[in-house]
Design a protein around this motif. Structure first.
Motif, PDB file in Angstrom:
ATOM      1  N   UNK A 176       0.848  -1.186   0.000  1.00 42.61           N
ATOM      2  CA  UNK A 176       0.000   0.000   0.000  1.00 42.61           C
ATOM      3  C   UNK A 176       0.887   1.241   0.000  1.00 42.61           C
ATOM      4  N   UNK A 177       0.648   2.103  -0.993  1.00 38.09           N
ATOM      5  CA  UNK A 177       1.504   3.258  -1.226  1.00 38.09           C
ATOM      6  C   UNK A 177       0.666   4.532  -1.268  1.00 38.09           C
ATOM      7  N   UNK A 178       1.276   5.600  -0.792  1.00 37.22           N
ATOM      8  CA  UNK A 178       0.615   6.903  -0.834  1.00 37.22           C
ATOM      9  C   UNK A 178       1.003   7.623  -2.121  1.00 37.22           C
ATOM     10  N   UNK A 179       0.003   8.071  -2.857  1.00 40.30           N
ATOM     11  CA  UNK A 179       0.283   8.762  -4.096  1.00 40.30           C
ATOM     12  C   UNK A 179      -0.986   9.138  -4.817  1.00 40.30           C
ATOM     13  N   UNK A 180      -0.838   9.826  -5.936  1.00 41.50           N
ATOM     14  CA  UNK A 180      -1.969  10.302  -6.721  1.00 41.50           C
ATOM     15  C   UNK A 180      -1.999   9.599  -8.073  1.00 41.50           C
ATOM     16  N   UNK A 181      -3.017   8.785  -8.258  1.00 42.33           N
ATOM     17  CA  UNK A 181      -3.216   8.028  -9.483  1.00 42.33           C
ATOM     18  C   UNK A 181      -1.958   7.259  -9.852  1.00 42.33           C
ATOM     19  N   UNK A 182      -1.443   7.420 -11.055  1.00 38.19           N
ATOM     20  CA  UNK A 182      -0.308   6.588 -11.482  1.00 38.19           C
ATOM     21  C   UNK A 182       1.030   7.318 -11.416  1.00 38.19           C
ATOM     22  N   UNK A 183       1.045   8.481 -10.799  1.00 33.99           N
ATOM     23  CA  UNK A 183       2.282   9.250 -10.711  1.00 33.99           C
ATOM     24  C   UNK A 183       3.366   8.454  -9.988  1.00 33.99           C
ATOM     25  N   UNK A 184       4.552   8.483 -10.533  1.00 33.02           N
ATOM     26  CA  UNK A 184       5.756   7.905  -9.916  1.00 33.02           C
ATOM     27  C   UNK A 184       5.718   6.383  -9.794  1.00 33.02           C
ATOM     28  N   UNK A 185       4.790   5.725 -10.470  1.00 31.16           N
ATOM     29  CA  UNK A 185       4.741   4.265 -10.450  1.00 31.16           C
ATOM     30  C   UNK A 185       5.374   3.703 -11.718  1.00 31.16           C
ATOM     31  N   UNK A 186       5.936   2.531 -11.589  1.00 30.05           N
ATOM     32  CA  UNK A 186       6.515   1.854 -12.740  1.00 30.05           C
ATOM     33  C   UNK A 186       5.748   0.570 -12.996  1.00 30.05           C
ATOM     34  N   UNK A 187       5.485   0.285 -14.246  1.00 23.41           N
ATOM     35  CA  UNK A 187       4.794  -0.934 -14.621  1.00 23.41           C
ATOM     36  C   UNK A 187       5.780  -2.057 -14.870  1.00 23.41           C
ATOM     37  N   UNK A 188       5.348  -3.054 -15.612  1.00 24.86           N
ATOM     38  CA  UNK A 188       3.999  -3.113 -16.179  1.00 24.86           C
ATOM     39  C   UNK A 188       3.004  -3.789 -15.234  1.00 24.86           C
ATOM     40  N   UNK A 189       1.742  -3.362 -15.325  1.00 24.44           N
ATOM     41  CA  UNK A 189       0.655  -3.983 -14.582  1.00 24.44           C
ATOM     42  C   UNK A 189      -0.229  -4.756 -15.549  1.00 24.44           C
ATOM     43  N   UNK A 190      -0.614  -5.949 -15.136  1.00 25.96           N
ATOM     44  CA  UNK A 190      -1.547  -6.729 -15.954  1.00 25.96           C
ATOM     45  C   UNK A 190      -2.957  -6.169 -15.862  1.00 25.96           C
ATOM     46  N   UNK A 191      -3.292  -5.629 -14.697  1.00 24.85           N
ATOM     47  CA  UNK A 191      -4.640  -5.115 -14.483  1.00 24.85           C
ATOM     48  C   UNK A 191      -4.574  -3.847 -13.648  1.00 24.85           C
ATOM     49  N   UNK A 192      -5.165  -2.787 -14.165  1.00 22.27           N
ATOM     50  CA  UNK A 192      -5.305  -1.526 -13.442  1.00 22.27           C
ATOM     51  C   UNK A 192      -6.791  -1.329 -13.175  1.00 22.27           C
ATOM     52  N   UNK A 242       4.545   1.956 -20.787  1.00 22.47           N
ATOM     53  CA  UNK A 242       5.110   0.872 -19.998  1.00 22.47           C
ATOM     54  C   UNK A 242       4.310   0.546 -18.745  1.00 22.47           C
ATOM     55  N   UNK A 243       3.322   1.381 -18.401  1.00 25.03           N
ATOM     56  CA  UNK A 243       2.520   1.114 -17.211  1.00 25.03           C
ATOM     57  C   UNK A 243       1.644  -0.123 -17.370  1.00 25.03           C
ATOM     58  N   UNK A 244       1.195  -0.377 -18.589  1.00 24.19           N
ATOM     59  CA  UNK A 244       0.278  -1.474 -18.846  1.00 24.19           C
ATOM     60  C   UNK A 244       1.001  -2.575 -19.608  1.00 24.19           C
ATOM     61  N   UNK A 245       0.858  -3.808 -19.142  1.00 20.88           N
ATOM     62  CA  UNK A 245       1.483  -4.947 -19.810  1.00 20.88           C
ATOM     63  C   UNK A 245       0.931  -5.116 -21.219  1.00 20.88           C
ATOM     64  N   UNK A 246       1.643  -5.891 -22.036  1.00 12.79           N
ATOM     65  CA  UNK A 246       1.264  -6.046 -23.445  1.00 12.79           C
ATOM     66  C   UNK A 246      -0.171  -6.517 -23.619  1.00 12.79           C
ATOM     67  N   UNK A 247      -0.626  -7.363 -22.731  1.00 16.51           N
ATOM     68  CA  UNK A 247      -2.010  -7.836 -22.809  1.00 16.51           C
ATOM     69  C   UNK A 247      -2.806  -7.350 -21.607  1.00 16.51           C
ATOM     70  N   UNK A 248      -2.399  -6.209 -21.087  1.00 18.20           N
ATOM     71  CA  UNK A 248      -3.032  -5.673 -19.892  1.00 18.20           C
ATOM     72  C   UNK A 248      -4.401  -5.069 -20.161  1.00 18.20           C
ATOM     73  N   UNK A 249      -5.154  -4.887 -19.074  1.00 18.24           N
ATOM     74  CA  UNK A 249      -6.516  -4.359 -19.148  1.00 18.24           C
ATOM     75  C   UNK A 249      -6.713  -3.319 -18.045  1.00 18.24           C
TER      76      UNK A 249
END
Length: 296
Positions: A176-192, A242-249
């Motif tokens: 659990x991280x403190x932040x605003x939306x996707x700022x300062x995050x690194x992917x990739x995520x399979x699901x957002x 790069x936040x979303x994986x190649x087959x991410x949703x």
């Protein structure tokens, strides 16, 4: 009017009196509200309340139930009085800076799970504006090989979400991280996923008092047209592929009248595959988005 709940009053009779008082006050679910509050105040399960209905309330029970009834009749939601609520069949603690989990939001979980039907597939998830953590915890509960991040601007909400992850046995696979939306995050995520604030600022004063006066404003206010959060989320994904994986949703809860507007924002951000899921009332409730090749 608050009923006179004497210590000698049988529990079953107290329940009947509460139900009548709540119905007279025009509450939508008087029987259910009375039962939830009685179980909470008396420390009983549903079956115990039924099986031992002729037992007297007792001094402490009468006082606790009277105080809970007074709060409900003053307009405080049952979930706030209990300090907890159920979502996806799991218990969740609440705090002042978290929304009460609502059945409509279960549509988001129900729409996301079939996107990754293999139960034991490793997944990397993120829940934006996690609040109580109900969405993230429910997804991790259903996908035991997944790891998820809950992001929120509120430290109070993050502490609550972490406690809920621990209580539901998924804390080892959650951060659990403190932040605003996707700022300062690194992917990739399979699901957002996200249930962001989506009420127009000018609409908030017209909401039901139980929402307007007891839900955290930051979790409701989506800006002048209710779409600020969607612009931020979708714009960030478009600018940082790069936040979303190649087959991410991406799966987002929306207001009942926002499907067209959010779909248009998604297409402008490069999402070529947009699907709308409806809740149990038949209202558009979730959009699921897959990007075009140019955005991946």
């Amino acid at each position: 009017m608050i009923p006179d709940l004497a210590p000698t009053l049988p529990r079953a009779e107290a329940l009947r009196q509460l139900t009548r008082a709540f119905a007279a006050a025009g509450l939508a679910n008087p029987r259910g509200d009375a039962r939830f509050l009685a179980e909470h105040a008396l420390g009983l399960s549903s079956s115990e309340l039924i099986l031992h209905g002729q037992a007297p309330l007792g001094e402490s029970g009468a006082q606790a139930l009277g105080e809970a009834a007074a709060r409900r009749l003053a307009g405080e939601p049952v979930a706030r009085i209990l300090g907890a609520w159920e979502f996806w069949g799991l218990p969740f603690r609440l705090s002042p800076e978290t929304l009460v989990p609502r059945p409509d939001t279960e549509t988001l979980v129900a729409a996301a799970l079939p996107l990754f039907p293999e139960r034991h597939r490793p997944l990397r998830l993120i829940d934006l504006g996690t609040g109580s953590g109900c969405i993230l915890v429910a997804l991790l509960h259903e996908r035991p090989e997944a790891f998820g991040i809950g992001l929120d601007r509120s430290q109070d909400a993050l502490a609550t979400a972490k406690a809920n992850a621990e209580a539901n046995g998924v804390a080892s696979r959650a951060a659990f991280l403190r932040g605003s939306w996707l700022d300062a995050l690194a992917g990739p995520f399979d699901l957002i996923v996200s249930n962001p604030p989506y009420i127009g600022t000018g609409v908030i004063p017209t909401l039901d008092a139980e929402v307007r006066e007891h839900d955290p404003p930051a979790a409701l206010d989506g800006g002048p047209d209710g779409l600020d959060a969607y612009r931020a989320i979708l714009g960030n994904i478009a600018q940082r592929p790069g936040l979303l994986a190649a087959h991410g949703v991406v799966a987002l809860e929306i207001g009942y009248d926002q499907a067209t507007a959010v779909t248009e924002l998604a297409r402008k951000a490069g999402f070529s595959d947009v699907t709308v899921a409806r809740d149990l009332a038949g209202q558009a409730r979730v959009v699921t988005l897959r990007p075009s090749l140019s955005v991946r």
